[in-house]
Design an enzyme around this catalytic site. Structure first.
Site, PDB file in Angstrom:
ATOM      1  N   HIS A   1      -3.514  -5.518   0.745  1.00 39.97           N
ATOM      2  CA  HIS A   1      -2.773  -5.635   1.779  1.00 39.97           C
ATOM      3  C   HIS A   1      -2.931  -7.276   2.422  1.00 39.97           C
ATOM      4  O   HIS A   1      -3.749  -7.668   2.813  1.00 39.97           O
ATOM      5  CB  HIS A   1      -3.721  -5.075   3.186  1.00 39.97           C
TER       6      HIS A   1
ATOM      7  N   GLU B   1      -1.472  -8.582   4.500  1.00 39.71           N
ATOM      8  CA  GLU B   1      -1.350  -8.910   6.032  1.00 39.71           C
ATOM      9  C   GLU B   1      -2.778  -8.741   6.806  1.00 39.71           C
ATOM     10  O   GLU B   1      -2.937  -8.846   7.850  1.00 39.71           O
ATOM     11  CB  GLU B   1      -0.405  -7.821   6.670  1.00 39.71           C
TER      12      GLU B   1
ATOM     13  N   CYS C   1       0.693  -1.076   0.138  1.00 35.32           N
ATOM     14  CA  CYS C   1      -0.045  -0.315   0.131  1.00 35.32           C
ATOM     15  C   CYS C   1       0.919   1.079   0.041  1.00 35.32           C
ATOM     16  O   CYS C   1       1.493   1.545  -0.809  1.00 35.32           O
ATOM     17  CB  CYS C   1      -0.837  -0.131   1.220  1.00 35.32           C
TER      18      CYS C   1
END
Lengths: 976, 264
Positions: B222, B224, B96
């Site tokens: 993302h 994660e 990002c």
């Protein structure tokens, strides 16, 4: 030398920024086809053209999408009178300038000052009239300066230095109107008894107060800081036919000594839950979570600033409540934010907007943008909230901002000690936001925009995020004894609060300012954002300052807490304030107010749907402003940062089924989730605030349990936004709501741990009519999930599963959506039997723990019909439902649309049906039908007639599209 | 394989460092979170790590454009250290805002470690605003050790400036050199320009690219945020015994390769 760097998008009028600006102007009624937006940076300093070009080419221009022009600052652009420029006023905080200064330093370009400008090129010359529209639409007249034509400057504007002059305010000889004139001229928002108390205090001291002393008292005694209505004396009585509050727990003689203590706090005291760790004493209430982790929660209002400057007002409102969390105990880390808004109706014609008020669409867009930009930048998810509409919010919209924090259990107590240094950490002080505490306690009027513009603060989320990182590190390293945020009243409130039991001496000239020219009074009262005050033991001072420096956060020692009992303010050796803390904190005279409850005749809006046509009514309610999907808002918020999101705002394969509550795992690797929900119904307050309060609590709790929140470990927050409570009828309604709060909280076993009130929400039109908002009570619930596995979403899961409703349906239509849309008046508001409801919620929790619940959703606005529709569209599955009189009525309309409390629809696999019934043995649990693969909702009445027969597609469209449409957009496609 | 050292590099405004660090730890790395100021003070510290991750956020408020100020720091203050780090064959990941930083620093597009001038950008979403939604991505190149297998994965995006834009010649070059790693795809698994499946209007549906060597990867979505079993928006419709989400594999791959660099 001043250089101007101008960046033009290669797409010109088709660049996203250009299109966005054109759309904003279009919304404001200004056609601007071909509008081009440019960025301009002005750089001043010891630099030559070559260095300016380096800054342009190596730093500022994005060569893929922009071209750069570099010229001396006084070079006129060729577009001349077609140009329109917007920049921050001199002295107003601009985060871009700070970042640019840093980057130029990294690049080795010496700059003494910079300024960023948005430049707009129109297709034609900009008339004065168009410029006025553009100034308001593209910028904000409060903080921005607009200039038409070419931008030519030889140097950047600077402030003027301040020349000290001590200002005394002569009070000693004043009485009556003359005394209140001082109140008005100095915008103190105090009453006559308070003014007299201040006069008498200084008379006894043999002197006149200084301006800073007077203002410090006004800030400390403000409604905003003291909550003098909620904690004040009052006499309550009733007129007309009503349910008597004296039968519902109020003292028979109507004499209330302290409303807050006798209702809200009383519930908490009597419940005395061991897992409540800190209630009503700190910035936020704190409860146990898991192991060494505790959670804290605070919800604030920021109504008046948001009415005048929606973007900045809402953003700083959120920034303020986040600082409340940062300043709870020795500091908590924010883990999620909530936002609840009340606006005027979005389709209000512009000519019906009262003078001095902004159009609800503009307010809403600004508020949402403000919350989005602040919350997202802080890196705090926003997974919960709601939006409500009523014409009476047009002049006085409501913005509730909430934040939840995670704090170690052993860090929840704090106390500054004598000798502690007073350290201000974070942003610099400027002239922004002076007088916010007194402003929020005054009525809005058609002139507020011009009179109070200084009271709006300017936020910089990144500055606050930097403070947050420093704070948590300093907390863990044990570097300070106490901390609090600078909120309303600025340093005056923060230092005054922290030094209440000691005394403090502050050297005002040491407070770092953004620019020259601030007087001692302005420095002390400024509500400049992103500042925290620490009480630091001398031995830890170096370590704290070093930590701050490593994170690029400014920290300055401005004074010392001393055991003198005095608040002493010094400006370069001259004392400008020397007042006892005792007078400041305990000197306020208590007032007694009159409270009268008289039920008013309710006016219903014109009917828009025919009574009896269940299909049409269902579609109308699904699409009505309070019920329809808030996806347009929610998708603009980051609800997943911190990677804890376990129940998101929307659920199901289409990601558009509305969730009842949010669940978030508050730390990476965490084993359980925090569950947060809210309850607010603006329509019930007109019927009876007592029942509204009960219903709102029930709504918050049933949302909470639907998602899997443990009802045995749940605390609630109250946030009252009311009309002017100096008026007996408003106060009477408030008294009823507070008693409703007590009754429900006590019976549910859910203590209040924090709250806030905003009790002067009226708008004075230029015709002199004061419009009060609906009585608005937001209840927010927080607690711990039964377990991660027990978390439940609202979307239907599998064809063939069975549907049940828990809870009884009664003919309760007063204040309902059915009443509002069909015009068929209801005579009974939804009532609450909290003891019965609690049993249901416990049973649901038990079933969730056993893995029996495939989905659960509560019945709220629009009743059972809307609940089923939302579950079906969420799951992209149909449902076949048959109503029976067992549910509580033999009237189909009641069963479909009544808004009785404490009802939850659950989905269960056939194999688990028997177990579910066992868990709910002895409780009202009724079979409704089953989940179907065919994508339609079909409901048959008590006598077998088809009531609802709607394809999912139509229900989904009715639910999803209205808010997008209201903003001139179409709802995007969904993945399923 | 020794335990690799991972650095999560942050600046003012970075806000995804803790979950990113946790995920790396779960994947087997030893992780340190460092402010870029500390690295600028002692650039040679970069030698201690085999994997550097710049997580998401709004570095310096994105005040001069997303990632610009942080990228400027990498180019002006850490240039030499990064050139050495890359020439040692080590890995960098930007997620990002981290992708914006790496791209604008020039670490993804050039033949040299730093591309100059930078030939691609990430700019405003075509919607003109921030958006948070889950997207499906197809892995279309295995040039980088961060990915394994050309499959479809789901990660959320949450950004305002994620539209990948470059001149056609640069896009052709990225394609030919297999640098396009992630593409946004529609319900049929085909790269798409249609909103909301392509959430920002990126050219050629580009969601993530790697450098010519494959050592540096940047992506807007993302990973994660799709690591734990409860992350996926439809997890309550799936088996409750799933342990990891789609995103975990990327970190496991990275840590595995980083581990090989330790022993080497």
């Amino acid at each position: 030398m001043l250089f101007k760097i101008r960046l033009t998008p290669k797409l010109r009028d088709k660049s996203p920024e250009s299109l966005r600006a054109a759309k904003t102007l279009e919304d404001a009624g200004l056609h601007s086809k071909g509008l081009i937006h440019r960025r301009i940076y002005l750089i001043e300093g010891e630099l030559d053209a070559a260095k300016a070009k380096r800054a342009a080419n190596e730093l500022l221009v994005d060569p893929v999408i922009e071209t750069a022009e570099v010229a001396p600052g006084d070079t006129p652009e060729s577009e001349g009178n077609r140009l329109f420029n917007i920049m921050r006023r001199t002295g107003v905080m601009d985060p871009v300038e700070q970042s640019l200064m840093r980057a130029l330093a990294d690049l080795g370009v010496p700059a003494g000052g910079v300024k960023s400008v948005d430049q707009f090129e129109f297709s034609n010359a900009v008339s004065a009239k168009d410029a006025a529209v553009a100034a308001a639409a593209l910028g904000n007249v409060v903080v921005d300066e607009a200039r038409s034509g070419a931008l030519t400057l030889t140097r950047l504007p600077h402030g003027k230095p301040y020349e000290f002059k001590l200002q005394l305010v002569a009070l000693s000889k004043l009485q009556g109107d003359a005394l209140m004139d001082v109140n008005k001229n100095h915008r103190l928002s105090l009453n006559s008894a308070e003014m007299a108390a201040i006069r008498d205090f200084f008379k006894a001291a043999g002197r006149e107060p200084t301006d800073v002393e007077l203002q410090t008292v006004a800030q400390t005694w403000s409604e905003h800081c003291k909550h003098k209505t909620m904690t004040g004396r009052m006499t309550y009585r009733e007129e007309g036919k009503t349910e008597c509050l004296f039968d519902l727990g109020a003292p028979r003689d109507g004499k209330i000594e302290n409303l807050l203590k006798e209702t809200i706090k009383r519930a908490t005291d009597e419940l005395n839950k061991p897992w409540c760790l800190s209630v009503f004493v700190d910035n936020a209430g704190v409860i146990e979570f898991e192991g060494e982790d505790a959670i804290c929660f605070k919800v604030e209002t920021h109504n008046h600033p948001s009415a005048i400057e929606p973007y900045g007002g809402a953003g700083t409102g959120l920034g303020g409540v986040i600082r409340d969390i940062l300043g709870t105990g020795l500091g908590a880390r924010p883990i999620l934010n909530t936002n609840v808004f009340c606006f005027g109706e979005l389709d209000t014609p512009q000519n019906q907007i009262p003078k001095g008020a902004l159009h609800p669409r503009k307010v809403m867009r600004g508020v949402v943008n403000g919350v989005r930009d602040y919350g997202n930048r802080m890196g705090i998810p926003t997974p919960n909230g709601s939006v409500h509409f009523d014409a009476r919010y047009t002049g006085n919209p409501l913005v509730y901002a909430g934040s939840v924090g995670l704090i170690p259990r052993n860090k929840i107590n704090k106390a500054s000690k004598a000798g502690d240094r007073i350290v201000v950490v974070g942003g610099r002080t400027g002239r922004d936001g002076i007088g916010g505490a007194t402003f929020s306690s005054a009525e809005l009027s058609s002139e507020s925009e011009t009179v109070s513009s200084g009271a709006v603060q300017i936020g910089n989320a990144i500055a606050e995020q930097m403070v947050q990182e420093v704070l948590v590190k300093a907390r863990d390293a044990d570097l300070f004894n106490a901390v609090t945020d600078c909120g309303a009243g600025g340093l005056s409130s923060a230092v005054g609060e922290m030094g209440e039991h000691l005394g403090a001496k502050v050297e005002l000239h040491k407070i770092p300012t953004k620019y020259e020219g601030l007087s001692y009074l302005e420095v002390w009262l400024s509500e400049a954002q992103e500042r925290m005050v620490f009480a630091v033991p001398p031995a830890k001072l170096d370590a704290l300052l070093k930590l701050c420096k490593s994170e690029d956060v400014e920290a300055t020692v401005i004074g010392t807490f001393e055991k003198t009992g005095q608040l002493v303010l010094d400006w370069n050796g001259k004392v400008v304030c020397d007042m006892p803390m005792k007078f400041l904190h305990d000197g306020m005279p208590r007032v007694s107010r009159e409270a009268v409850w008289k039920p008013a005749a309710r006016e219903l809006p014109k009917a828009t749907v025919k009574a009896g046509d269940a299909n049409a009514i269902l579609l109308a309610i699904l699409g009505s402003p309070n019920v329809c999907s808030k996806e347009w808002v929610v998708r603009q918020y980051d609800h997943e940062v911190q990677a804890g999101s376990a129940i998101k705002p929307f659920t199901g394969p289409g990601r558009d089924g509305p969730s009842d509550a949010c669940a978030a795992v508050p730390r990476p690797g965490g084993k359980n989730a925090v569950v947060v929900s809210n309850g607010l119904n603006t329509r019930l307050g007109d019927v009876d605030p007592y029942h509204m309060a009960m219903s709102n609590i029930d709504e918050a709790l049933r949302n909470y349990v639907c998602a899997g929140g443990d009802i045995g470990h749940c605390a609630i927050l109250d946030n009252f936004s009311w009309g002017n409570c100096n008026k007996p009828d408003r106060l009477g309604a408030l008294v009823r709501a507070c008693y409703g709060c007590y009754a429900a909280a006590k019976a549910f076993g859910t203590p209040f741990i924090s709250g806030k009130d905003s009790l002067n929400n009226e708008f004075m039109t230029d015709a002199g009519v004061s419009v009060a908002i609906p009585h608005t009570l937001l209840i927010s619930a927080i607690g711990r999930a039964v377990s991660l596995r027990a978390l439940t979403t609202s979307d239907l899961k599998k064809a063939g599963n069975r549907l049940y409703v828990a809870g009884l349906t009664r003919q309760e239509f007063a204040g309902s959506h059915h009443e509002m849309l069909t015009g068929v008046r209801g005579d009974q508001p939804p009532r609450l039997d909290p003891a019965a409801a609690l049993k249901l919620y416990r049973a649901l929790n038990a079933a969730q723990a056993d893995g029996l619940i495939a989905s659960a959703h509560d019945c709220a606005e629009g009743g059972l019909a809307v609940c089923l529709a939302e579950m079906a569209l969420g799951g992209r599955l149909g449902a076949n439902v048959t109503l029976t009189k067992d549910l509580g009525s033999d009237d189909d309309t009641t069963l479909l649309f009544a808004e009785s409390n404490s009802r939850i629809v659950v989905e269960v696999e056939p194999a688990n049906e028997a177990k579910l019934k066992k868990v709910f043995a002895g409780l009202p649990l009724f079979a409704l039908g089953e989940v179907a693969a065919a994508k339609k909702l079909s409901v048959k009445g008590v006598k077998g007639a088809s009531l609802v027969d709607q394809p999912l597609e139509k229900l989904t469209a009715a639910f999803r599209e209205p808010l997008y449409r209201a903003f001139g957009e179409t709802a995007p496609a969904t993945p399923a | 394989m020794s335990k690799p050292q991972a650095l999560v590099l942050r600046a003012a405004g970075t806000n995804c460092e803790r979950e990113t660090a946790w995920t790396l730890e779960q994947a087997g790395a030893s992780v340190e979170i460092l402010h870029v100021n500390a690295l600028i003070e002692a650039p040679s510290r970069l030698n201690d790590y085999q994997l550097v991750v710049i997580p998401g956020g709004f570095s310096y408020g994105d005040d001069l454009g997303s990632g610009v100020v942080f990228a400027n720091q990498l180019r002006t203050r850490l240039k030499g250290a990064i050139e050495k780090y890359i020439s040692d064959g080590k890995l960098m990941l930007g997620i990002c805002n981290g992708f914006q930083v790496l791209l604008k620093a020039g670490l993804l597009t050039g033949r040299d470690v730093f591309d100059d001038p930078v030939r691609a950008t990430l700019t405003w979403n075509l919607t003109g605003r921030y958006g948070d939604r889950w997207v499906d991505l197809r892995i279309v190149s295995e040039k980088t050790p961060f990915v394994s297998g050309r499959k479809i994965v789901s990660y959320p995006v949450a950004h305002a400036e994620g539209r990948f834009v470059a001149p056609p010649a640069v896009l052709d070059e990225l394609e030919q050199d297999n640098q396009i790693v992630f593409q946004y795809v529609d319900g049929n698994g085909r790269p798409t320009q249609d909103f909301p499946f392509n959430p920002n209007g990126s050219d050629r549906a580009i969601a993530g690219i790697c450098s010519k060597t494959g050592q540096v990867l940047g992506l807007m979505p993302h990973p994660e945020r799709n690591v734990r079993h409860f992350h996926h928006p439809e997890w309550t419709r799936m088996s409750r015994d799933r342990q990891w989400g789609d995103g975990f594999e990327l970190f496991r791959n990275a840590v595995k390769r980083a581990g090989a660099l330790v022993t080497a």
